[in-house]
Design a protein around this motif. Structure first.
Motif, PDB file in Angstrom:
ATOM      1  N   MET A   1       0.852  -1.180   0.000  1.00  0.00           N
ATOM      2  CA  MET A   1       0.000   0.000   0.000  1.00  0.00           C
ATOM      3  C   MET A   1       0.894   1.238   0.000  1.00  0.00           C
ATOM      4  SD  MET A   1      -2.797   1.139   2.866  1.00  0.00           S
ATOM      5  CE  MET A   1      -4.378   1.312   2.096  1.00  0.00           C
ATOM      6  N   LYS A   2       0.658   2.155  -0.941  1.00  0.00           N
ATOM      7  CA  LYS A   2       1.417   3.398  -0.990  1.00  0.00           C
ATOM      8  C   LYS A   2       0.647   4.483  -0.258  1.00  0.00           C
ATOM      9  CE  LYS A   2       4.561   3.178  -4.751  1.00  0.00           C
ATOM     10  NZ  LYS A   2       5.032   3.728  -5.986  1.00  0.00           N
ATOM     11  N   VAL A   3       1.318   5.109   0.707  1.00  0.00           N
ATOM     12  CA  VAL A   3       0.693   6.125   1.539  1.00  0.00           C
ATOM     13  C   VAL A   3       1.585   7.354   1.586  1.00  0.00           C
ATOM     14  CG1 VAL A   3      -0.174   6.657   3.848  1.00  0.00           C
ATOM     15  CG2 VAL A   3      -0.462   4.356   2.912  1.00  0.00           C
ATOM     16  N   VAL A   4       0.974   8.515   1.410  1.00  0.00           N
ATOM     17  CA  VAL A   4       1.663   9.801   1.500  1.00  0.00           C
ATOM     18  C   VAL A   4       1.094  10.540   2.699  1.00  0.00           C
ATOM     19  CG1 VAL A   4       2.019  12.041   0.355  1.00  0.00           C
ATOM     20  CG2 VAL A   4       2.099   9.928  -0.988  1.00  0.00           C
ATOM     21  N   SER A   5       1.947  11.269   3.419  1.00  0.00           N
ATOM     22  CA  SER A   5       1.468  12.032   4.568  1.00  0.00           C
ATOM     23  C   SER A   5       1.865  13.491   4.469  1.00  0.00           C
ATOM     24  CB  SER A   5       2.031  11.461   5.875  1.00  0.00           C
ATOM     25  OG  SER A   5       1.516  12.173   6.998  1.00  0.00           O
ATOM     26  N   ASN A   6       1.017  14.321   5.016  1.00  0.00           N
ATOM     27  CA  ASN A   6       1.301  15.723   5.245  1.00  0.00           C
ATOM     28  C   ASN A   6       1.997  15.833   6.606  1.00  0.00           C
ATOM     29  OD1 ASN A   6       1.187  18.524   4.830  1.00  0.00           O
ATOM     30  ND2 ASN A   6      -0.712  18.676   5.995  1.00  0.00           N
ATOM     31  N   ALA A   7       2.424  17.016   6.966  1.00  0.00           N
ATOM     32  CA  ALA A   7       3.180  17.218   8.201  1.00  0.00           C
ATOM     33  C   ALA A   7       2.356  17.020   9.470  1.00  0.00           C
ATOM     34  CB  ALA A   7       3.794  18.618   8.204  1.00  0.00           C
ATOM     35  N   SER A   8       1.151  17.568   9.508  1.00  0.00           N
ATOM     36  CA  SER A   8       0.415  17.583  10.776  1.00  0.00           C
ATOM     37  C   SER A   8       0.141  16.207  11.371  1.00  0.00           C
ATOM     38  CB  SER A   8      -0.869  18.402  10.659  1.00  0.00           C
ATOM     39  OG  SER A   8      -1.746  17.827   9.741  1.00  0.00           O
ATOM     40  N   PRO A   9      -0.204  15.172  10.592  1.00  0.00           N
ATOM     41  CA  PRO A   9      -0.386  13.863  11.225  1.00  0.00           C
ATOM     42  C   PRO A   9       0.908  13.330  11.852  1.00  0.00           C
ATOM     43  CG  PRO A   9      -1.464  13.912   9.094  1.00  0.00           C
ATOM     44  CD  PRO A   9      -0.636  15.159   9.187  1.00  0.00           C
ATOM     45  N   LEU A  10       2.027  13.581  11.199  1.00  0.00           N
ATOM     46  CA  LEU A  10       3.309  13.126  11.729  1.00  0.00           C
ATOM     47  C   LEU A  10       3.616  13.818  13.059  1.00  0.00           C
ATOM     48  CD1 LEU A  10       5.385  13.287   8.415  1.00  0.00           C
ATOM     49  CD2 LEU A  10       4.287  11.271   9.416  1.00  0.00           C
ATOM     50  N   VAL A  11       3.417  15.116  13.098  1.00  0.00           N
ATOM     51  CA  VAL A  11       3.702  15.894  14.303  1.00  0.00           C
ATOM     52  C   VAL A  11       2.711  15.557  15.415  1.00  0.00           C
ATOM     53  CG1 VAL A  11       3.804  18.238  15.258  1.00  0.00           C
ATOM     54  CG2 VAL A  11       4.841  17.746  13.025  1.00  0.00           C
ATOM     55  N   SER A  12       1.424  15.505  15.068  1.00  0.00           N
ATOM     56  CA  SER A  12       0.405  15.215  16.091  1.00  0.00           C
ATOM     57  C   SER A  12       0.623  13.857  16.742  1.00  0.00           C
ATOM     58  CB  SER A  12      -0.998  15.262  15.471  1.00  0.00           C
ATOM     59  OG  SER A  12      -1.299  16.554  15.025  1.00  0.00           O
ATOM     60  N   LEU A  13       0.865  12.840  15.933  1.00  0.00           N
ATOM     61  CA  LEU A  13       1.097  11.506  16.502  1.00  0.00           C
ATOM     62  C   LEU A  13       2.411  11.443  17.270  1.00  0.00           C
ATOM     63  CD1 LEU A  13      -0.358   9.313  13.630  1.00  0.00           C
ATOM     64  CD2 LEU A  13      -1.288   9.590  15.940  1.00  0.00           C
ATOM     65  N   SER A  14       3.417  12.168  16.826  1.00  0.00           N
ATOM     66  CA  SER A  14       4.684  12.222  17.564  1.00  0.00           C
ATOM     67  C   SER A  14       4.493  12.857  18.938  1.00  0.00           C
ATOM     68  CB  SER A  14       5.728  13.020  16.785  1.00  0.00           C
ATOM     69  OG  SER A  14       6.104  12.336  15.622  1.00  0.00           O
ATOM     70  N   ARG A  15       3.686  13.888  18.998  1.00  0.00           N
ATOM     71  CA  ARG A  15       3.455  14.589  20.265  1.00  0.00           C
ATOM     72  C   ARG A  15       2.830  13.694  21.322  1.00  0.00           C
ATOM     73  NH1 ARG A  15       1.511  20.499  18.099  1.00  0.00           N
ATOM     74  NH2 ARG A  15       3.618  21.323  17.892  1.00  0.00           N
ATOM     75  N   ILE A  16       2.101  12.668  20.890  1.00  0.00           N
ATOM     76  CA  ILE A  16       1.490  11.765  21.876  1.00  0.00           C
ATOM     77  C   ILE A  16       2.209  10.407  21.906  1.00  0.00           C
ATOM     78  CG2 ILE A  16      -0.736  12.938  21.781  1.00  0.00           C
ATOM     79  CD1 ILE A  16      -1.779  10.453  20.154  1.00  0.00           C
ATOM     80  N   GLY A  17       3.373  10.340  21.270  1.00  0.00           N
ATOM     81  CA  GLY A  17       4.172   9.119  21.311  1.00  0.00           C
ATOM     82  C   GLY A  17       3.614   7.971  20.494  1.00  0.00           C
ATOM     83  N   LYS A  18       2.843   8.264  19.433  1.00  0.00           N
ATOM     84  CA  LYS A  18       2.191   7.209  18.656  1.00  0.00           C
ATOM     85  C   LYS A  18       2.518   7.265  17.163  1.00  0.00           C
ATOM     86  CE  LYS A  18       0.111   5.166  22.022  1.00  0.00           C
ATOM     87  NZ  LYS A  18       0.532   3.814  22.405  1.00  0.00           N
ATOM     88  N   LEU A  19       3.638   7.856  16.789  1.00  0.00           N
ATOM     89  CA  LEU A  19       4.016   7.901  15.374  1.00  0.00           C
ATOM     90  C   LEU A  19       4.143   6.498  14.790  1.00  0.00           C
ATOM     91  CD1 LEU A  19       4.866   9.645  12.926  1.00  0.00           C
ATOM     92  CD2 LEU A  19       7.227   9.416  13.721  1.00  0.00           C
ATOM     93  N   GLU A  20       4.598   5.571  15.583  1.00  0.00           N
ATOM     94  CA  GLU A  20       4.816   4.193  15.139  1.00  0.00           C
ATOM     95  C   GLU A  20       3.527   3.536  14.617  1.00  0.00           C
ATOM     96  OE1 GLU A  20       6.995   0.831  14.241  1.00  0.00           O
ATOM     97  OE2 GLU A  20       7.743   2.802  14.805  1.00  0.00           O
ATOM     98  N   LEU A  21       2.362   4.041  15.039  1.00  0.00           N
ATOM     99  CA  LEU A  21       1.108   3.478  14.533  1.00  0.00           C
ATOM    100  C   LEU A  21       1.026   3.583  13.011  1.00  0.00           C
ATOM    101  CD1 LEU A  21      -1.658   4.609  17.052  1.00  0.00           C
ATOM    102  CD2 LEU A  21      -0.834   2.282  16.615  1.00  0.00           C
ATOM    103  N   LEU A  22       1.552   4.669  12.451  1.00  0.00           N
ATOM    104  CA  LEU A  22       1.525   4.802  10.984  1.00  0.00           C
ATOM    105  C   LEU A  22       2.344   3.693  10.329  1.00  0.00           C
ATOM    106  CD1 LEU A  22       1.802   8.668  10.472  1.00  0.00           C
ATOM    107  CD2 LEU A  22      -0.236   7.221  10.327  1.00  0.00           C
ATOM    108  N   HIS A  23       3.453   3.341  10.946  1.00  0.00           N
ATOM    109  CA  HIS A  23       4.289   2.251  10.421  1.00  0.00           C
ATOM    110  C   HIS A  23       3.546   0.918  10.510  1.00  0.00           C
ATOM    111  CE1 HIS A  23       7.721  -0.096   9.348  1.00  0.00           C
ATOM    112  NE2 HIS A  23       7.892  -0.585  10.556  1.00  0.00           N
ATOM    113  N   LYS A  24       2.899   0.670  11.643  1.00  0.00           N
ATOM    114  CA  LYS A  24       2.136  -0.569  11.801  1.00  0.00           C
ATOM    115  C   LYS A  24       1.004  -0.660  10.794  1.00  0.00           C
ATOM    116  CE  LYS A  24       2.914  -1.491  16.686  1.00  0.00           C
ATOM    117  NZ  LYS A  24       2.281  -1.613  18.000  1.00  0.00           N
ATOM    118  N   LEU A  25       0.337   0.454  10.560  1.00  0.00           N
ATOM    119  CA  LEU A  25      -0.813   0.467   9.658  1.00  0.00           C
ATOM    120  C   LEU A  25      -0.419   0.394   8.183  1.00  0.00           C
ATOM    121  CD1 LEU A  25      -2.987   3.226  11.365  1.00  0.00           C
ATOM    122  CD2 LEU A  25      -3.568   0.796  11.175  1.00  0.00           C
ATOM    123  N   TYR A  26       0.632   1.125   7.811  1.00  0.00           N
ATOM    124  CA  TYR A  26       0.900   1.322   6.387  1.00  0.00           C
ATOM    125  C   TYR A  26       2.298   0.918   5.926  1.00  0.00           C
ATOM    126  CZ  TYR A  26      -3.116   4.282   7.434  1.00  0.00           C
ATOM    127  OH  TYR A  26      -4.318   4.753   7.883  1.00  0.00           O
TER     128      TYR A  26
END
Length: 162
Positions: A1-26
């Motif tokens: 699956m090819k996924v592109v992200s904008n900045a805000s989801p990366l920053v928002s998830l990083s702020r709550i310590g959950k950036l890794e969820l994007l890796h697990k999902l995609y």
């Protein structure tokens, strides 16, 4: 699956310590140069900068259609415009973006999208997280993430948390 992200989801998830969820999902996330600039370079020392700059599963890729980026820049910031164009160029299955105008533009161009809340719902359904409520609360109060009470309650009700 090819996924592109904008900045805000990366920053928002990083702020709550959950950036890794994007890796697990995609597995892999592609970001355009403008998002890299915004998160890693301009955001140095801020949540997300170090993680986005070092993890191997986030791939930086330049956009080719500079004219379309310029056209989209009339209404969007550089990261949003480049993320949409990159999604089109790599024929992404999904764009992760929260900004309303960016999502409307993506929809108009036929780009499928989700946001942080949608990613959390997917993570809950795949049992990568046990509950959404604590993460939505953390986004609201620790990451200054705007979510309406109506959406907040709708998501929690649909996930059986209220």
């Amino acid at each position: 699956m090819k996924v592109v992200s904008n900045a805000s989801p990366l920053v928002s998830l990083s702020r709550i310590g959950k950036l890794e969820l994007l890796h697990k999902l995609y597995s892999e996330i592609y970001i355009p140069d403008a998002v890299w600039q915004e998160v890693v370079l301009d955001g140095a020392g801020q949540p997300g900068a170090g993680e986005v700059g070092t993890v191997q599963w986030i791939k930086k890729q330049a956009v080719q259609n500079v004219q379309l980026v310029q056209a989209l820049r009339q209404n969007l910031d550089a990261g949003e415009a480049e993320a949409i164009v990159l999604a089109l160029e790599v024929k992404a299955d999904l764009l992760v973006m929260d900004e309303r105008l960016g999502r409307e533009t993506a929809r108009h161009l036929g780009v499928r999208f989700t946001g942080v809340v949608g990613a959390l719902v997917e993570a809950r359904q795949k049992e990568y997280i046990q509950a959404i409520a604590p993460l939505l609360d953390a986004l609201r109060y620790s990451a200054s993430f705007r979510i309406s009470d109506q959406l907040y309650n709708h998501v929690l009700k649909n996930q059986g948390e209220i």
